[in-house]
Write a protein that holds these residues in place. Structure first.
Motif, short mmCIF file in Angstrom:
data_model
loop_
_atom_site.label_atom_id
_atom_site.label_comp_id
_atom_site.label_asym_id
_atom_site.label_seq_id
_atom_site.Cartn_x
_atom_site.Cartn_y
_atom_site.Cartn_z
N VAL A 48 14.31 11.30 -2.89
CA VAL A 48 14.53 12.67 -2.41
C VAL A 48 13.25 13.48 -2.57
O VAL A 48 12.86 14.27 -1.70
CB VAL A 48 15.70 13.33 -3.17
N ARG A 49 12.56 13.28 -3.70
CA ARG A 49 11.30 14.00 -3.95
C ARG A 49 10.27 13.65 -2.87
O ARG A 49 9.58 14.53 -2.36
CB ARG A 49 10.79 13.65 -5.34
N ILE A 50 10.18 12.37 -2.51
CA ILE A 50 9.27 11.95 -1.43
C ILE A 50 9.65 12.61 -0.12
O ILE A 50 8.77 13.01 0.67
CB ILE A 50 9.30 10.41 -1.29
N SER A 51 10.95 12.77 0.12
CA SER A 51 11.40 13.39 1.37
C SER A 51 10.99 14.85 1.47
O SER A 51 10.96 15.42 2.56
CB SER A 51 12.93 13.26 1.51
N PHE A 52 10.68 15.49 0.33
CA PHE A 52 10.15 16.86 0.33
C PHE A 52 8.62 16.84 0.43
O PHE A 52 8.03 17.69 1.10
CB PHE A 52 10.56 17.59 -0.95
N LEU A 53 7.99 15.89 -0.24
CA LEU A 53 6.53 15.88 -0.33
C LEU A 53 5.87 15.52 1.00
O LEU A 53 4.87 16.14 1.40
CB LEU A 53 6.08 14.90 -1.41
N LEU A 54 6.40 14.52 1.70
CA LEU A 54 5.76 14.09 2.95
C LEU A 54 5.75 15.18 4.02
O LEU A 54 4.71 15.42 4.65
CB LEU A 54 6.42 12.81 3.47
N PRO A 55 6.87 15.88 4.27
CA PRO A 55 6.81 16.98 5.24
C PRO A 55 5.85 18.09 4.80
O PRO A 55 5.20 18.73 5.65
CB PRO A 55 8.26 17.51 5.27
N ALA A 56 5.74 18.34 3.48
CA ALA A 56 4.81 19.36 3.00
C ALA A 56 3.37 18.97 3.30
O ALA A 56 2.55 19.81 3.69
CB ALA A 56 5.01 19.57 1.49
N LEU A 92 7.36 11.86 11.57
CA LEU A 92 6.42 12.76 10.90
C LEU A 92 6.08 12.25 9.50
O LEU A 92 4.93 12.31 9.06
CB LEU A 92 7.02 14.16 10.81
N ASP A 93 7.09 11.70 8.81
CA ASP A 93 6.84 11.08 7.49
C ASP A 93 5.87 9.92 7.63
O ASP A 93 4.98 9.74 6.78
CB ASP A 93 8.16 10.58 6.89
N HIS A 94 6.03 9.12 8.68
CA HIS A 94 5.12 7.99 8.91
C HIS A 94 3.69 8.50 9.13
O HIS A 94 2.73 7.89 8.64
CB HIS A 94 5.58 7.18 10.12
N LYS A 95 3.56 9.60 9.86
CA LYS A 95 2.22 10.17 10.09
C LYS A 95 1.60 10.66 8.79
O LYS A 95 0.41 10.49 8.54
CB LYS A 95 2.29 11.31 11.11
N ALA A 96 2.41 11.28 7.95
CA ALA A 96 1.91 11.76 6.66
C ALA A 96 1.47 10.59 5.79
O ALA A 96 0.43 10.65 5.13
CB ALA A 96 2.99 12.59 5.95
N VAL A 98 0.84 -1.20 0.00
CA VAL A 98 0.00 0.00 0.00
C VAL A 98 0.87 1.25 0.00
O VAL A 98 0.60 2.21 -0.74
CB VAL A 98 -0.96 0.00 1.21
N SER A 99 1.92 1.26 0.83
CA SER A 99 2.81 2.42 0.90
C SER A 99 3.47 2.67 -0.46
O SER A 99 3.59 3.83 -0.89
CB SER A 99 3.89 2.20 1.97
N MET A 100 3.88 1.60 -1.14
CA MET A 100 4.51 1.76 -2.45
C MET A 100 3.53 2.34 -3.46
O MET A 100 3.88 3.21 -4.27
CB MET A 100 5.04 0.40 -2.94
N GLN A 101 2.28 1.88 -3.42
CA GLN A 101 1.26 2.39 -4.34
C GLN A 101 0.98 3.87 -4.07
O GLN A 101 0.82 4.66 -5.01
CB GLN A 101 -0.02 1.56 -4.21
#
Length: 281
Positions: free
Chosen positions: A200-208, A258-262, A137-140
């Motif tokens: 890297v893109r995911i590392s920006f998107l999740l905090p946003a 925080l990424d896990h929460k997002a 699910v996370s990958m999707q």
């Protein structure tokens, strides 16, 4: 633990089948050559090949597949990234046999009865299935997020992340025994650069997403993560190492939580959307 115990006490016996299959272990004699000339020190006897595992000699398992006991065959392979030939004789075909689930095994494992051991095995299987589903699910979700948010990312961060990926991969492949050839390293960098860019893109998107939805990590979340890590530690020294690591890398761990929460927020939104659309949840 029960599964690992059975694997640790597994034994190899002669297989009933006459031909090598993907689930077998092949016992072989081999001798390597290149351009018709024997390669120095590239021969062996009674070597065990696990057909279900990736081999250090590309082409070996594919060539062994279907060979019969006593059969000799020359298999085209790659040795040190160059074409070579492997003259192979299949001496024996073996299969793995796990110990039976019985009262003695249950006792060895510290369970009161076979019923209790089987219940634990069912629990492990369910937990593994649930974890696999969560990963899928996370990958999707990540794929959908990246598809609709192709934001530009700093090339320097991508290159730094890529080098960490290559370093881990090189350790896995070489086991600390030197480095891969420069040509192969460049090929790996080219292959994994898109993946590094997406991570890297995911590392920006999740905090946003966390900021937009006003998600936050509480002290209780950090304490729960610490308690879980301490609970899995095998010794007091390991627990102390974990405490020091949490103190030293607190900001990094907070970011991870925080990424896990997002991601949990996205998963819940996807679940609600499925229900509203009438799709299976």
């Amino acid at each position: 633990e029960a599964v690992e115990h059975r694997e640790a006490h597994a034994r190899l016996v002669a297989a009933a089948e006459e031909a090598v299959g993907k689930a077998h272990y092949a016992v072989i004699d081999y001798c390597a050559s290149r351009d018709g000339k024997p390669m120095p020190k590239a021969k062996g006897a009674n070597e065990l090949v696990d057909m279900s595992s990736q081999q250090s000699v590309p082409g070996l398992t594919e060539g062994l597949l279907g060979m019969r006991r006593g059969e000799t065959k020359t298999i085209p392979v790659k040795i040190n990234e160059a074409d070579a030939q492997l003259a192979v004789t299949v001496k024996e075909i073996k299969t793995k046999v796990l110990p039976e689930l019985d009262a003695d095994l249950a006792k060895d494992m510290g369970f009161e009865s076979l019923v209790e051991l089987k219940a634990k095995l069912r629990e492990v299987i369910v937990d593994e299935g649930r974890a696999k589903t969560e990963r899928e699910v996370s990958m999707q979700l990540e794929e959908a997020l990246l598809k609709s948010n192709r934001i530009p990312v700093p090339p320097s961060l991508v290159e730094a992340h890529l080098e960490r990926m290559i370093e881990r991969l090189q350790k896995q492949l070489m086991g600390g025994r030197g480095e891969l050839p420069a040509k192969q390293l460049e090929e790996l960098r080219a292959k994994f650069r898109p993946q590094a860019e997406d991570q890297v893109r995911i590392s920006f998107l999740l905090p946003a997403i966390a900021e937009r939805e006003k998600l936050e990590v509480k002290d209780s979340d950090l304490q729960a993560e610490l308690d879980a890590s301490l609970g899995a530690a095998e010794s007091d020294d390991k627990k102390e190492d974990i405490r020091r690591m949490f103190a030293r890398r607190k900001d990094e761990i907070l970011g991870m939580l925080l990424d896990h929460k997002a991601m949990a927020f996205l998963r819940e939104k996807a679940h609600i959307a499925d229900v509203e659309d009438g799709a299976p949840s």
